[in-house]
Structures are given as C-alpha cells and as structure tokens.
Design a protein around this motif. Structure first.
Motif, mmCIF file in Angstrom:
data_model
loop_
_atom_site.group_PDB
_atom_site.id
_atom_site.type_symbol
_atom_site.label_atom_id
_atom_site.label_comp_id
_atom_site.label_asym_id
_atom_site.label_seq_id
_atom_site.Cartn_x
_atom_site.Cartn_y
_atom_site.Cartn_z
ATOM 1 N N SER A 1 80.051 107.214 -2.558
ATOM 2 C CA SER A 1 79.456 106.753 -1.287
ATOM 3 C C SER A 1 78.188 107.542 -0.960
ATOM 4 N N LEU A 2 78.171 108.832 -1.289
ATOM 5 C CA LEU A 2 76.948 109.617 -1.032
ATOM 6 C C LEU A 2 75.793 109.117 -1.891
ATOM 7 N N LYS B 1 77.061 117.001 -11.795
ATOM 8 C CA LYS B 1 77.323 118.441 -11.741
ATOM 9 C C LYS B 1 76.387 119.259 -12.646
ATOM 10 N N ILE C 1 89.810 110.980 -3.768
ATOM 11 C CA ILE C 1 88.934 111.013 -2.583
ATOM 12 C C ILE C 1 87.575 111.630 -2.914
ATOM 13 N N GLN C 2 87.592 112.590 -3.851
ATOM 14 C CA GLN C 2 86.321 113.228 -4.235
ATOM 15 C C GLN C 2 85.390 112.215 -4.898
ATOM 16 N N ILE D 1 85.426 109.031 -4.283
ATOM 17 C CA ILE D 1 84.963 108.122 -3.227
ATOM 18 C C ILE D 1 83.795 108.763 -2.472
ATOM 19 N N ILE D 2 83.931 110.062 -2.161
ATOM 20 C CA ILE D 2 82.842 110.771 -1.460
ATOM 21 C C ILE D 2 81.578 110.753 -2.322
ATOM 22 N N ASN D 3 81.762 111.073 -3.598
ATOM 23 C CA ASN D 3 80.623 111.134 -4.525
ATOM 24 C C ASN D 3 79.906 109.793 -4.628
ATOM 25 N N ILE E 1 82.195 102.393 2.184
ATOM 26 C CA ILE E 1 83.623 102.548 1.830
ATOM 27 C C ILE E 1 84.413 101.274 2.139
ATOM 28 N N LEU F 1 77.791 104.769 5.620
ATOM 29 C CA LEU F 1 78.947 105.242 4.857
ATOM 30 C C LEU F 1 80.143 104.317 5.088
ATOM 31 N N ILE G 1 75.312 119.594 -5.534
ATOM 32 C CA ILE G 1 76.216 118.626 -6.191
ATOM 33 C C ILE G 1 76.347 117.367 -5.330
ATOM 34 N N SER G 2 76.450 117.545 -4.009
ATOM 35 C CA SER G 2 76.561 116.376 -3.121
ATOM 36 C C SER G 2 75.272 115.562 -3.121
#
Lengths: 99, 185
Positions: free
Chosen positions: B128-129, B48, B121-122, B124-126, B179, B175, B42-43
């Motif tokens: 940015s990755l 998904k 935050i999830q 944002i992580i998604n 961000i 990263l 997923i990352s």
C-alpha cells in the motif's frame, strides 16, 4: 475473515511496522568510511607521482629541443631559437616586417 | 557546532568524539539511529537491499557533514531529513518505472491478496505504501511508521504543519482506497 478490521487498526499496524537492515549494517558503514579514507590518503602521492613524470617528460622535451637548435643553428641566439638565424635583414620577408 | 542548543548531551559527546577521529563513537551513533533510518528508507523505497544502500549513504553523508550539525534539532530529526531526501532522490531517479507502475490506485497491477502466504500485514503495508505518491508516502511514513509529531514532520520535510495535516488526511484516504482494492479490509 478480513485481515484488517478497520482503518484505525491498519494505522496501528503501521506504528508497529519495524523493518530492519541486515546484520552488520554499522560494520559495513565503518568499512566504507575506512576505504574512503584510504583512497583519500593514497590520492595525493599518486598525484605527486604523476606530476613528476609529466614534469620530467617536459624537461626532456626542452633539452631535446635545445640540442636540436644547437646542432642545426650552432648557437643559442634568440634568432636561432626563433628559427630565423639564417635570415639577413635584407630578406624581403623580414624587410616587409620592418625587422 | 552550537553545543548549548543540542538536545542530547550524549549525542553531542559522541559527535565531538567522532569528529576527533574516534570511529567507535561514530559506530555507536549508527547503531543508535539505524532503526530510525531503516524504518524510513525501507518504507519509502520498498526494497530492502536498495534501502540498505540508501541507509549507508545517509550515515556516510552525515559523517562527512558532521561538523556542520548545528544542534538546532534532535539528531534523529536531522538524520530523518537526510534519509527522506535521499529516498526521494532515489524515487525521482527511477521515477520512470516507479511512477508508471505504482501511482494508479485503480490499476490492475495490485497483487491479489487471496493466498495465505501474502496475507502478512507487513506485505500489505509495503504494497500500500508503494502505491502512494512520494509526497503522501513521506508524510505517512514519518507520522505513522516513524512516529514523529506533526511539528517534527513539518520540520523534516520543510513544509508548513498545515500542509503536513492535509497531506496526511489525503494520504490516509488513498491508503483506505488501496487496502479496499486489495480486499483486506
């Protein structure tokens, strides 16, 4: 207020990032493996069935060919099978081939 | 299979049982490691549904090659290697639209994270990755999200530990740029 204070906090958030597959993931895999196994076990009889039809068609073609040779040439001689039953050795073509 | 070198006897018993045709043992393996595979796929993929397909492919591929598992590494590392490779293949397969839309950190395609609904935050992580190159993304995912050590990450990616560390440092720099651009830090 910013959502992230600093880079360390962001990396900590990454460590807590825990995405998951939808429910029933393992069941879906077992189902796929079961389907694969069924396909594999079904593929051999399918091959045998196809081979039988191909071989029967081949045998039928050979029988028809033999019947045709016999009815036209009246013999199963090698010359009849070759289609040169009616040629005599003094035929110019055969003579030139040193038949 | 080299039984003596397997780290987890429990995993070994399950694999042997699965090799004998016991599907419930294989299901236990899936349930035990699906979280690891989910985090990675997923990352890495970002979507998904696509990640779910890749995840299934990971375990089916493992099932078909289970007899070749030597036990030189932990099962989690072994599955992580399959997951990373299949994810990278998928990214490469659709590289046309993926790279052109995500690789440029300074482009204007970054979503604006001003509204409350997208401040999660999830997300944002998604996001940015997705903006990281796959080579940096794989290191960041394995080290920071999955929590593998530098040595394990090097083993999974089949690269030297020094390369892992340098890619990690560069990945973290990128990263931070991402961000910052997203205006969340």
């Amino acid at each position: 207020m910013k959502k992230i204070e600093n880079m360390e906090q962001f990396l900590d958030s990454m460590a807590n990032y825990n995405p998951k597959f939808d429910d029933g993931f393992s069941d879906r895999i077992i189902g796929k493996l079961d389907d694969d196994q069924k396909d594999t076990s079904n593929s051999f009889p399918e091959f045998v069935r196809l081979f039988r039809w191909v071989s029967l068609s081949g045998v039928a073609a050979i029988i028809i060919l033999l019947i045709t040779i016999y009815t036209t040439e009246g013999s199963f001689d090698l010359d009849a099978i070759y289609g040169i039953f009616n040629f005599s050795p003094d035929n110019p073509v055969l003579a030139s081939l040193d038949y | 299979m080299n039984k003596g070198r397997l780290k987890s006897g429990d995993d070994l018993e399950l694999i042997v049982s699965a090799l004998e045709g016991n599907m419930s043992s294989f299901k236990t393996i899936v349930e035990r490691y699906q979280e690891t595979v989910a985090k990675i796929t997923i990352s890495m993929i970002g979507n998904k549904n696509d990640a779910d397909d890749i995840g299934q492919e990971v375990f089916i591929s493992f099932y078909k090659s289970m007899g070749k598992f030597k036990g030189d590494s932990k099962l989690s590392t072994y599955l992580a290697r399959i997951a990373i490779n299949l994810s990278l293949n998928e990214i490469k397969r659709r590289s046309g639209r993926w790279i052109t839309t995500t690789n440029n950190i300074n482009d204007d395609s970054l979503p604006s994270i001003n509204s409350e609904e997208s401040l999660d935050i999830q997300n944002i992580i998604n996001i940015s990755l997705k903006k990281l190159d796959p080579e940096f993304r794989s290191v960041v995912v394995l080290r920071h999200i999955q929590g593998f050590s530098t040595k394990e990450t090097a083993e999974i990616l089949n690269i030297p530990q020094g390369t892992v560390l340098s890619r990690l440092a560069r990945g973290q720099d990128k990263l931070k740029q991402i961000i910052t651009k997203l205006d969340v830090i």
